[in-house]
Design an enzyme around this catalytic site. Structure first.
Site, PDB file in Angstrom:
ATOM      1  N   ASN A   7       5.929   0.302 -14.103  1.00 27.24           N
ATOM      2  CA  ASN A   7       5.732  -0.689 -13.043  1.00 27.24           C
ATOM      3  C   ASN A   7       7.073  -0.933 -12.362  1.00 27.24           C
ATOM      4  O   ASN A   7       7.928  -1.639 -12.892  1.00 27.24           O
ATOM      5  CB  ASN A   7       5.175  -1.991 -13.643  1.00 27.24           C
ATOM      6  CG  ASN A   7       4.999  -3.075 -12.586  1.00 27.24           C
ATOM      7  OD1 ASN A   7       5.168  -2.823 -11.392  1.00 27.24           O
ATOM      8  ND2 ASN A   7       4.655  -4.277 -13.023  1.00 27.24           N
ATOM      9  N   TRP A   8       7.234  -0.338 -11.180  1.00 28.45           N
ATOM     10  CA  TRP A   8       8.517  -0.483 -10.464  1.00 28.45           C
ATOM     11  C   TRP A   8       8.720  -1.895  -9.924  1.00 28.45           C
ATOM     12  O   TRP A   8       9.812  -2.252  -9.533  1.00 28.45           O
ATOM     13  CB  TRP A   8       8.557   0.480  -9.267  1.00 28.45           C
ATOM     14  CG  TRP A   8       8.793   1.909  -9.614  1.00 28.45           C
ATOM     15  CD1 TRP A   8       8.654   2.513 -10.829  1.00 28.45           C
ATOM     16  CD2 TRP A   8       9.223   2.932  -8.702  1.00 28.45           C
ATOM     17  NE1 TRP A   8       8.956   3.852 -10.732  1.00 28.45           N
ATOM     18  CE2 TRP A   8       9.305   4.132  -9.436  1.00 28.45           C
ATOM     19  CE3 TRP A   8       9.524   2.958  -7.353  1.00 28.45           C
ATOM     20  CZ2 TRP A   8       9.693   5.334  -8.864  1.00 28.45           C
ATOM     21  CZ3 TRP A   8       9.904   4.157  -6.771  1.00 28.45           C
ATOM     22  CH2 TRP A   8       9.991   5.336  -7.521  1.00 28.45           C
ATOM     23  N   LYS A   9       7.624  -2.666  -9.854  1.00 25.17           N
ATOM     24  CA  LYS A   9       7.684  -3.972  -9.173  1.00 25.17           C
ATOM     25  C   LYS A   9       8.226  -3.745  -7.755  1.00 25.17           C
ATOM     26  O   LYS A   9       7.965  -2.695  -7.175  1.00 25.17           O
ATOM     27  CB  LYS A   9       8.493  -4.982  -9.986  1.00 25.17           C
ATOM     28  CG  LYS A   9       7.982  -5.058 -11.441  1.00 25.17           C
ATOM     29  CD  LYS A   9       8.447  -6.251 -12.206  1.00 25.17           C
ATOM     30  CE  LYS A   9       7.862  -6.205 -13.614  1.00 25.17           C
ATOM     31  NZ  LYS A   9       8.159  -7.367 -14.424  1.00 25.17           N
ATOM     32  N   HIS A  86      -1.286  -9.035 -12.664  1.00 24.56           N
ATOM     33  CA  HIS A  86       0.040  -9.116 -13.289  1.00 24.56           C
ATOM     34  C   HIS A  86       0.492 -10.580 -13.283  1.00 24.56           C
ATOM     35  O   HIS A  86       0.188 -11.320 -12.344  1.00 24.56           O
ATOM     36  CB  HIS A  86       1.053  -8.233 -12.543  1.00 24.56           C
ATOM     37  CG  HIS A  86       2.332  -8.083 -13.294  1.00 24.56           C
ATOM     38  ND1 HIS A  86       3.312  -9.050 -13.273  1.00 24.56           N
ATOM     39  CD2 HIS A  86       2.771  -7.108 -14.130  1.00 24.56           C
ATOM     40  CE1 HIS A  86       4.309  -8.665 -14.063  1.00 24.56           C
ATOM     41  NE2 HIS A  86       4.006  -7.484 -14.593  1.00 24.56           N
ATOM     42  N   GLU A  88       3.161 -11.922 -12.556  1.00 23.27           N
ATOM     43  CA  GLU A  88       3.911 -12.319 -11.352  1.00 23.27           C
ATOM     44  C   GLU A  88       2.946 -12.627 -10.203  1.00 23.27           C
ATOM     45  O   GLU A  88       3.221 -13.485  -9.373  1.00 23.27           O
ATOM     46  CB  GLU A  88       4.926 -11.218 -10.990  1.00 23.27           C
ATOM     47  CG  GLU A  88       6.108 -11.240 -11.954  1.00 23.27           C
ATOM     48  CD  GLU A  88       6.697  -9.889 -12.300  1.00 23.27           C
ATOM     49  OE1 GLU A  88       6.509  -8.926 -11.532  1.00 23.27           O
ATOM     50  OE2 GLU A  88       7.349  -9.788 -13.368  1.00 23.27           O
ATOM     51  N   GLU A 152       0.660  -8.653 -21.815  1.00 29.88           N
ATOM     52  CA  GLU A 152       2.063  -8.891 -21.488  1.00 29.88           C
ATOM     53  C   GLU A 152       2.371 -10.375 -21.656  1.00 29.88           C
ATOM     54  O   GLU A 152       2.132 -11.165 -20.740  1.00 29.88           O
ATOM     55  CB  GLU A 152       2.352  -8.503 -20.028  1.00 29.88           C
ATOM     56  CG  GLU A 152       2.141  -7.038 -19.721  1.00 29.88           C
ATOM     57  CD  GLU A 152       2.975  -6.600 -18.517  1.00 29.88           C
ATOM     58  OE1 GLU A 152       3.795  -5.690 -18.708  1.00 29.88           O
ATOM     59  OE2 GLU A 152       2.840  -7.156 -17.427  1.00 29.88           O
ATOM     60  N   GLY A 158      10.991  -9.419 -18.861  1.00 31.31           N
ATOM     61  CA  GLY A 158      12.319  -9.596 -18.279  1.00 31.31           C
ATOM     62  C   GLY A 158      13.293 -10.381 -19.141  1.00 31.31           C
ATOM     63  O   GLY A 158      14.353 -10.789 -18.657  1.00 31.31           O
ATOM     64  N   SER A 188       9.656  -6.233 -21.987  1.00 37.81           N
ATOM     65  CA  SER A 188      10.957  -5.830 -22.542  1.00 37.81           C
ATOM     66  C   SER A 188      10.904  -4.555 -23.391  1.00 37.81           C
ATOM     67  O   SER A 188      11.647  -4.425 -24.370  1.00 37.81           O
ATOM     68  CB  SER A 188      11.576  -6.982 -23.337  1.00 37.81           C
ATOM     69  OG  SER A 188      11.857  -8.071 -22.472  1.00 37.81           O
TER      70      SER A 188
END
Ligand code: 13P
Length: 227
Positions: A7-9, A86, A88, A152, A158, A188
């Site tokens: 996942n590059w975000k 996700h 986020e 997650e 992070g 992580s």
């Protein structure tokens, strides 16, 4: 076969994507490698030998939804997977379980494989079972045939704080008792811990953020779990 999902975000650019594809094309694996770059970079992956995923999509396939991205278009661009829900998206963009269920439905109709993210916040750790049960409740009536559930925990994303092997194992076992779908872990993950987490019973793969942001470190993880 397990899943290794990058996942590059919101990272990367045109040049970076070209190089990443070139370098990843030299790597083969018995596992399913899925790379999820930002939308504008998807076209750069047309010659990529690995699977392609998007990080989000609209709940509709077309129409008056300014600024949204059609899952139909994602399919045309070569995506076979789409991450939905996700944390986020849930926390920053206020997506709800109902929104995620809607996205799930359109993806299933279009035969795109949904990667559905779930996870509890730091202050919800004591009640993870209740939180996860609520997040998966709509799945009881859904066709999960092509879905992947990505566990997650938010407090691990992070932060370099990782649940213990026992904690991950317990969550995976619980999810498997509730729903019939592969369960991956994210939060992580790096080359030092990937192998241990990858081999936890009931864990079917890894969803990787920061450690997938260079082809070198993502490739290192792929090699680690291969051994
Ligand atoms: P990190 O691997 O950077 O903790 O991110 C995890 C994640 O959010 C993947 O979707």
């Amino acid at each position: 076969m397990k899943f290794l999902i990058a996942n590059w975000k919101m990272n990367g650019d045109l040049h970076f994507a070209e190089q990443y594809v070139q370098e990843m094309n030299d790597i083969s694996s018995e596992h399913e490698i899925i790379i999820c770059p930002p939308f504008p970079l998807l076209l750069k992956f047309k010659d990529c030998v690995h699977s392609l995923g998007a990080q989000n999509c609209c709940f509709a396939s077309d129409g008056a939804f300014t600024g949204e991205v059609s899952p139909n278009l994602l399919k045309e661009l070569g995506c076979t997977y789409v991450i939905i829900g996700h944390s986020e998206r849930r926390t920053i963009f206020h997506e709800t379980d109902a929104d995620i269920e809607q996205k799930f439905k359109i993806l299933s109709e279009l035969k795109l494989n949904p990667i559905v993210c779930i996870g509890e916040k730091e202050n919800e750790r004591d009640n993870w079972k209740g939180i996860l049960s609520k997040q998966i409740s709509w799945m009881q009536n859904a066709n999960l045939e092509n879905a992947i559930i990505a566990y997650e925990p938010l407090w691990s994303i992070g932060t370099n704080i990782i649940p213990t092997t026992n904690e991950i194992s317990e969550v995976a076992k619980f999810l498997k008792s509730q729903i019939d779908a592969p369960v991956t872990y994210g939060g992580s993950v790096n080359a030092s811990n990937a192998c241990t987490i990858f081999n936890i019973p009931n864990i079917d793969g890894l969803l990787i953020g920061r450690a997938s942001w260079t082809s070198k470190s993502f490739a290192e993880i792929i090699r680690e779990v291969e051994e």
